[in-house]
Design an enzyme around this catalytic site. Structure first.
Site, PDB file in Angstrom:
ATOM      1  CG  HIS A 133      -2.051  -0.636   1.157  1.00  7.75           C
ATOM      2  ND1 HIS A 133      -1.941  -2.172   1.504  1.00  7.75           N
ATOM      3  CD2 HIS A 133      -3.206  -0.772   0.652  1.00  7.75           C
ATOM      4  CE1 HIS A 133      -2.850  -2.998   1.267  1.00  7.75           C
ATOM      5  NE2 HIS A 133      -4.010  -1.775   0.685  1.00  7.75           N
ATOM      6  CE  LYS A 137      -4.146  -0.558   4.741  1.00 10.56           C
ATOM      7  NZ  LYS A 137      -5.338  -0.052   5.069  1.00 10.56           N
TER       8      LYS A 137
HETATM    9  N1  LIG Z   1     -12.858  -1.473   3.033  1.00 13.01           N
HETATM   10  C1  LIG Z   1     -12.284  -0.856   1.772  1.00 13.01           C
HETATM   11  O1  LIG Z   1     -12.604  -1.212   0.550  1.00 13.01           O
HETATM   12  C2  LIG Z   1     -11.158   0.317   1.705  1.00 13.01           C
HETATM   13  C3  LIG Z   1     -10.936   0.669   3.268  1.00 13.01           C
HETATM   14  N2  LIG Z   1     -10.106   1.766   3.153  1.00 13.01           N
HETATM   15  C4  LIG Z   1      -9.926   2.214   4.904  1.00 13.01           C
HETATM   16  O2  LIG Z   1     -10.821   3.423   4.887  1.00 13.01           O
HETATM   17  C5  LIG Z   1     -10.121   4.372   5.876  1.00 13.01           C
HETATM   18  C6  LIG Z   1      -9.960   5.628   5.121  1.00 13.01           C
HETATM   19  O3  LIG Z   1      -8.929   5.549   4.115  1.00 13.01           O
HETATM   20  P1  LIG Z   1      -8.615   6.867   3.211  1.00 13.01           P
HETATM   21  O4  LIG Z   1      -9.755   7.397   2.869  1.00 13.01           O
HETATM   22  O5  LIG Z   1      -7.488   6.486   2.608  1.00 13.01           O
HETATM   23  O6  LIG Z   1      -8.021   7.580   4.776  1.00 13.01           O
HETATM   24  P2  LIG Z   1      -7.746   9.160   4.603  1.00 13.01           P
HETATM   25  O7  LIG Z   1      -6.834   9.403   6.018  1.00 13.01           O
HETATM   26  O8  LIG Z   1      -7.490   9.981   3.332  1.00 13.01           O
HETATM   27  O9  LIG Z   1      -9.106   9.894   5.299  1.00 13.01           O
HETATM   28  C7  LIG Z   1      -9.647   9.544   6.573  1.00 13.01           C
HETATM   29  C8  LIG Z   1     -10.746  10.371   6.565  1.00 13.01           C
HETATM   30  O10 LIG Z   1     -11.432  10.274   7.891  1.00 13.01           O
HETATM   31  C9  LIG Z   1     -11.565  11.565   8.600  1.00 13.01           C
HETATM   32  N3  LIG Z   1     -11.722  11.378  10.103  1.00 13.01           N
HETATM   33  C10 LIG Z   1     -10.789  11.281  10.842  1.00 13.01           C
HETATM   34  N4  LIG Z   1     -11.303  11.333  12.178  1.00 13.01           N
HETATM   35  C11 LIG Z   1     -12.528  11.351  11.781  1.00 13.01           C
HETATM   36  C12 LIG Z   1     -13.639  11.443  13.076  1.00 13.01           C
HETATM   37  N5  LIG Z   1     -13.327  11.753  14.200  1.00 13.01           N
HETATM   38  N6  LIG Z   1     -15.045  11.807  12.292  1.00 13.01           N
HETATM   39  C13 LIG Z   1     -15.170  11.713  11.012  1.00 13.01           C
HETATM   40  N7  LIG Z   1     -14.139  11.819  10.288  1.00 13.01           N
HETATM   41  C14 LIG Z   1     -12.885  11.556  10.654  1.00 13.01           C
HETATM   42  C15 LIG Z   1     -10.498  12.262   8.161  1.00 13.01           C
HETATM   43  O11 LIG Z   1     -10.674  13.520   8.350  1.00 13.01           O
HETATM   44  P3  LIG Z   1      -9.566  14.840   8.742  1.00 13.01           P
HETATM   45  O12 LIG Z   1      -8.685  14.609   7.608  1.00 13.01           O
HETATM   46  O13 LIG Z   1     -10.336  15.848   9.130  1.00 13.01           O
HETATM   47  O14 LIG Z   1      -8.778  14.362  10.024  1.00 13.01           O
HETATM   48  C16 LIG Z   1     -10.343  12.011   6.694  1.00 13.01           C
HETATM   49  O15 LIG Z   1     -11.438  12.756   5.997  1.00 13.01           O
HETATM   50  C17 LIG Z   1      -8.847   3.553   6.356  1.00 13.01           C
HETATM   51  O16 LIG Z   1      -9.074   2.777   7.507  1.00 13.01           O
HETATM   52  C18 LIG Z   1      -8.593   2.522   5.250  1.00 13.01           C
HETATM   53  O17 LIG Z   1      -7.931   1.465   5.225  1.00 13.01           O
HETATM   54  C19 LIG Z   1      -9.395   2.471   2.402  1.00 13.01           C
HETATM   55  C20 LIG Z   1      -9.775   1.800   1.128  1.00 13.01           C
HETATM   56  C21 LIG Z   1     -10.496   0.834   0.847  1.00 13.01           C
HETATM   57  O1  LIG Z   2      -5.809   2.213   3.205  1.00 10.37           O
HETATM   58  C1  LIG Z   2      -5.863   1.742   1.876  1.00 10.37           C
HETATM   59  O2  LIG Z   2      -5.728   2.527   0.919  1.00 10.37           O
HETATM   60  C2  LIG Z   2      -6.582   0.453   1.732  1.00 10.37           C
HETATM   61  N1  LIG Z   2      -7.354  -0.028   2.627  1.00 10.37           N
HETATM   62  C3  LIG Z   2      -8.091  -1.174   2.530  1.00 10.37           C
HETATM   63  C4  LIG Z   2      -7.382  -2.416   3.448  1.00 10.37           C
HETATM   64  O3  LIG Z   2      -6.938  -2.158   4.433  1.00 10.37           O
HETATM   65  O4  LIG Z   2      -7.211  -3.507   2.993  1.00 10.37           O
HETATM   66  C5  LIG Z   2      -8.190  -1.597   1.017  1.00 10.37           C
HETATM   67  C6  LIG Z   2      -7.497  -1.351  -0.025  1.00 10.37           C
HETATM   68  O5  LIG Z   2      -6.535  -2.265  -0.036  1.00 10.37           O
HETATM   69  C7  LIG Z   2      -7.058   0.102   0.154  1.00 10.37           C
END
Ligand SMILES: NC(=O)C1=CN([C@@H]2O[C@H](COP(=O)(O)OP(=O)(O)OC[C@H]3O[C@@H](n4cnc5c(N)ncnc54)[C@H](OP(=O)(O)O)[C@@H]3O)[C@@H](O)[C@H]2O)C=CC1
Ligand SMILES: O=C(O)C1=N[C@H](C(=O)O)C[C@H](O)C1
Length: 245
Positions: A133, A137
């Site tokens: 990743h 991450k």
């Molecule tokens: N299941 C799936 O298919 C996938 C899962 N993921 C997971 O999704 C999550 C987010 O990934 P990603 O978008 O890359 O991460 P980012 O760090 O880019 O985004 C996280 C977001 O969450 C917000 N956040 C943090 N704390 C809070 C809170 N207390 N209340 C509301 N919002 C909050 C942040 O806001 P701020 O910037 O203001 O702190 C930011 O907008 C991770 O856990 C990742 O592993 C990612 C891709 C695919």
């Molecule tokens: O944090 C990410 O970016 C992603 N998170 C998910 C995971 O923890 O598996 C899914 C994807 O691989 C991207």
């Protein structure tokens, strides 16, 4: 009819990806929430909640979903065992929840194929998992890798202690009953997962490569639409896609 969503984590990488595909996928973000925002602000206009935020935040969003009787899609990964238990006890039997470490069709197909391959190959083939990743991450192993490990543990009937995260030093010969897990972090890698089945004289590698976050975003919106009207319970994306044997 477009599904009205509360999107928690709206300004993050996944939040932006979901906003970009929402309209073309019959969904509308009517409440966008990030750190410091009040998720209750427009909650009564919402028909479902999608959470892609941070592991510490999901439990409170789950409590809100239960209070408002809204289906919940959890995309956030990296929860501790205690957080997972708290979320489960909050939602248990109350609302439909889809909870998956990866919402892409491809990875859920990889899950299915991993289960099949393990069954066919058996103990003569030693399983290892590699995930890669981007450098932002925060959690390791990835949620996707956690699911693959679960499938392999189940198929090979292994316990938590038989899952080895990285290897260093004089670790000795690899026991037959073990799953090795390895995490690479760097650059802008969207997400790659390989399951290796290493045998004597041959090796099978099952790989998924994500090149665009839209695959997770489209899957999460699809999961929210699927969850509306479902019997309360905790489902995964394999249920949504009908990939369960
Ligand atoms: N299941 C799936 O298919 C996938 C899962 N993921 C997971 O999704 C999550 C987010 O990934 P990603 O978008 O890359 O991460 P980012 O760090 O880019 O985004 C996280 C977001 O969450 C917000 N956040 C943090 N704390 C809070 C809170 N207390 N209340 C509301 N919002 C909050 C942040 O806001 P701020 O910037 O203001 O702190 C930011 O907008 C991770 O856990 C990742 O592993 C990612 C891709 C695919
Ligand atoms: O944090 C990410 O970016 C992603 N998170 C998910 C995971 O923890 O598996 C899914 C994807 O691989 C991207």
């Amino acid at each position: 009819m477009s599904l009205k969503l509360l999107l928690n984590g709206s300004r993050g990488r996944m939040g932006i990806a979901i906003s970009a595909i929402a309209q073309d996928n019959n969904a509308e973000i009517v409440s966008a929430c990030d750190a410091g925002d009040d998720p209750r602000a427009n909650i009564d206009a919402c028909e479902a909640i999608i959470d892609f935020s941070f592991h510490e935040v999901t439990a409170s969003i789950a409590a809100l979903a239960v209070e408002k009787n809204l289906p919940l899609v959890i995309g956030t990964t990296g929860h501790t065992a205690e957080e997972k238990a708290q979320i489960l006890s909050t939602v248990d039997g109350k609302i439909p929840v889809v909870w998956a470490g990866n919402y892409s069709v491809g990875v859920n197909t990889l899950n299915y194929l991993t289960r099949k391959a393990a069954t066919i190959l058996g103990e003569q083939y030693e399983p290892e998992v590699l995930e890669m990743h981007h450098h932002h991450k925060k959690d390791a192993p990835s949620g996707t890798a956690e699911r693959l490990i679960e499938i392999l543990k189940d198929s090979y009937q292994l316990a938590d202690e038989q899952v080895v995260h990285g290897r260093e030093g004089l670790v000795g010969a690899r026991p037959r009953k073990e799953i090795g897990v390895h995490a690479i972090r760097g650059g802008d890698i969207v997400g790659e997962h390989t399951v290796y089945f290493c045998g004597d004289g041959e090796r099978i590698e099952l790989t998924h490569r994500a090149t665009d976050r839209k695959i997770f975003a489209q899957g999460a919106v699809r999961a929210a639409q699927w969850a509306v009207g479902k019997t309360p319970g905790v489902y995964n994306m394999e249920d949504v896609l009908g990939l369960v044997d």
